[in-house]
Design an enzyme around this catalytic site. Structure first.
Site, PDB file in Angstrom:
ATOM      1  N   VAL A 162       0.842  -1.446   0.427  1.00  0.00           N
ATOM      2  CA  VAL A 162      -0.067   0.020   0.136  1.00  0.00           C
ATOM      3  C   VAL A 162       0.762   1.526   0.148  1.00  0.00           C
ATOM      4  O   VAL A 162       1.509   1.570   0.922  1.00  0.00           O
ATOM      5  CB  VAL A 162      -1.198   0.330   1.156  1.00  0.00           C
ATOM      6  CG1 VAL A 162      -1.802   1.097   1.515  1.00  0.00           C
ATOM      7  CG2 VAL A 162      -2.267  -1.141   1.323  1.00  0.00           C
ATOM      8  N   ALA A 217       4.402   3.605   3.254  1.00  0.00           N
ATOM      9  CA  ALA A 217       4.128   2.307   2.736  1.00  0.00           C
ATOM     10  C   ALA A 217       4.693   1.645   3.594  1.00  0.00           C
ATOM     11  O   ALA A 217       4.597   1.831   4.148  1.00  0.00           O
ATOM     12  CB  ALA A 217       5.023   2.606   1.194  1.00  0.00           C
ATOM     13  N   LYS A 218       3.762   0.710   3.110  1.00  0.00           N
ATOM     14  CA  LYS A 218       3.853  -0.912   4.029  1.00  0.00           C
ATOM     15  C   LYS A 218       3.192  -1.854   2.815  1.00  0.00           C
ATOM     16  O   LYS A 218       2.484  -2.013   2.318  1.00  0.00           O
ATOM     17  CB  LYS A 218       3.098  -0.609   4.904  1.00  0.00           C
ATOM     18  CG  LYS A 218       3.378  -1.535   6.336  1.00  0.00           C
ATOM     19  CD  LYS A 218       4.787  -0.225   7.057  1.00  0.00           C
ATOM     20  CE  LYS A 218       5.318  -1.803   7.880  1.00  0.00           C
ATOM     21  NZ  LYS A 218       5.926  -0.574   9.026  1.00  0.00           N
ATOM     22  N   GLY A 219       3.954  -2.855   3.325  1.00  0.00           N
ATOM     23  CA  GLY A 219       3.784  -3.875   2.466  1.00  0.00           C
ATOM     24  C   GLY A 219       3.183  -4.935   4.033  1.00  0.00           C
ATOM     25  O   GLY A 219       4.347  -4.673   4.680  1.00  0.00           O
ATOM     26  N   ASP A 231      10.156  -5.298   9.059  1.00  0.00           N
ATOM     27  CA  ASP A 231       9.362  -5.176   9.598  1.00  0.00           C
ATOM     28  C   ASP A 231       9.049  -6.665  10.431  1.00  0.00           C
ATOM     29  O   ASP A 231       9.831  -6.933  10.504  1.00  0.00           O
ATOM     30  CB  ASP A 231       8.040  -4.718   8.898  1.00  0.00           C
ATOM     31  CG  ASP A 231       6.863  -3.977  10.543  1.00  0.00           C
ATOM     32  OD1 ASP A 231       6.986  -2.869  10.400  1.00  0.00           O
ATOM     33  OD2 ASP A 231       6.128  -5.085  10.798  1.00  0.00           O
TER      34      ASP A 231
END
Ligand code: NAD
Length: 419
Positions: free
Chosen positions: A64, A109-111, A150
């Protein structure tokens, strides 16, 4: 007795509630609010791999990109069985505000992949990682979207990501941060989050004419963030009287030697039995309720909640973990006058360290350790100065002020681009 709020708000909804409160104070109009509270791009991918038995397995992955008006998107990739789109959206949004608060030129952002990495072999995990990078290859790039570790991912996974991207685009160390040092990672990234936590604690206290020397500290969580936060607070002359991990709490009212404790944990794989200190199992003692000046929750989210907040005795809470305090507990602690340094500022040293790694990668250059420590302190101090100014201007606490600073910077950049 504090009552939990029965209304269920999703993680992304909770972040947007804070964004909207900041937007109210800043007088931001509805059309811009929509820009700030929606994600620019939400990608869901299907990830088929062949497992070690030759069977097909299909996982779900997300990337995202929340907002990129201030720079390339930046954010970690989480491997966890409970990853879902709403959580990834909330974490991507938090990255937007965090990067803006510390004023680094990145968006958020992050995934994530919905998987329990402990249940995969190394070969399966590598295949899944390469498949993920291949599936999002058009979205990412050193100047487009930069990934990082993460929960459930680590430098080794970043090395595979760099290689998978490099196979398609050539040598590109700046595509990920938190890489192994042999692949142009930086040794300084390892302790950047914990060091940033210690630096901001020192600065927040100094702003109140208090000093760290001799102040008692309790740290929950002794992983990457907690151990280095404890180590650097100890080196800054604070007295770390207790640290806990998932297996229990080690404490000594005269102060723990954190350097030795880290070496002990490395060797013995447990905090129990550390010489000259006491140890209690999780059921016997709640570290969060210990008498201390400074509490650093650095393990999980929502650990301080309506059911246990009244036991908290610390005067300062520095959020090393993301979201360790529920909104009801946060209200209670604010009413009680506890100074809370919110996650989006307190643990931002990690993304600042990632920014330094990226800067070195794009310049093909290495900084000295002393240089990156000095720079980190400058960024953390500047973030606190901006947030303190907003807190004074609007008469609000650090958490609200941090959102005001972050939202304002993103809003100004969006307006300047003519959005
Ligand atoms: P980690 O896995 O290295 O360490 C987590 C620690 O918490 C371990 O010591 C574990 O034993 C302990 N723990 C787990 N459950 C516990 C419990 N119930 N009681 C006490 N201790 C418990 O993780 P980390 O990288 O240190 O991350 C910790 C938190 O900080 C997470 O919320 C993460 O999202 C956040 N964070 C991490 C970074 C980073 O750079 N690593 C940056 C920003 C935010």
């Amino acid at each position: 007795m504090i009552q939990p709020n029965p209304t269920k708000v999703t993680p992304f909804g909770a972040v947007n509630a804070s964004v909207n409160r900041a937007a109210d104070l800043l007088g931001i109009k509805e059309n811009y609010r929509r820009l700030l509270t929606t994600c620019w791009r939400e990608t869901k991918v299907s990830l088929p791999i062949t497992d070690d038995k030759g069977e097909l397995r299909v996982y779900e992955g997300y990337r995202v990109q929340h907002n990129g008006v201030r720079g390339p998107y930046k954010g970690g990739v989480r491997y966890h069985p409970e990853v879902d789109l709403d959580e990834v959206k909330s974490l991507a949004s938090l990255m937007t505000w965090k990067c803006a608060i510390v004023n680094i030129p990145f968006g958020g952002a992050k995934g994530g992949i919905c998987v329990d990495p402990a249940k995969l072999s190394e070969r399966e995990l590598q295949a899944l990682t390469r498949r993920f990078v291949n599936s999002i290859k058009t979205m990412i790039g050193p100047y487009k979207d930069i990934m990082a570790p993460d929960m459930g991912t680590n430098p080794k996974v970043m090395g595979w990501m760099m290689d998978a991207y490099g196979q398609l685009n050539g040598y590109s160390p700046a595509i990920v941060t938190g890489k192994p040092v042999t692949l142009e990672g930086t040794p300084d990234r390892l302790d950047a989050t914990g060091l940033g936590v210690a630096m901001i604690t020192r600065r927040v206290m100094e702003a109140r004419k208090e000093f760290l020397s001799g102040k008692t500290v309790v740290v929950q969580g002794f992983g990457n963030v907690g151990s280095f936060a404890a180590l650097h607070l100890h080196r800054m002359s604070a007295k770390v009287i207790a640290v806990s991990d998932v297996n229990g709490t080690v404490f000594d009212k005269d102060g723990l030697d954190v350097e030795k404790l880290m070496a002990y944990l490395e060797a013995k794989k447990t905090l129990a039995g550390f010489p000259h200190a006491e140890f209690a199992l999780p059921g016997e003692l709640n570290a969060l309720g210990l008498e201390c000046d400074i509490l650093v929750p650095a393990a999980l989210g929502h650990v301080i909640h309506a059911g246990n907040v009244e036991a908290v005795k610390a005067r300062y809470i520095i959020e090393g973990a993301n979201g360790p305090i529920t909104p009801e507990a946060d209200d209670y602690l604010n009413r009680k006058g506890v100074i809370i340094v919110p996650d989006i500022m307190a643990n931002a040293g990690g993304v600042v360290g990632s920014y330094f790694e990226w800067c070195q990668n794009i310049q093909m250059h290495h900084w000295e350790r002393s240089e990156s420590k000095l720079e980190l302190d400058k960024f953390m101090s500047a973030a606190l100065a901006g947030v303190s100014q907003a807190a004074n201007k609007y008469g609000i606490n650090y958490r609200e002020a941090a959102f005001v600073v972050g939202v304002d910077r993103v809003y100004q950049a969006a307006a300047a681009r003519g959005h």
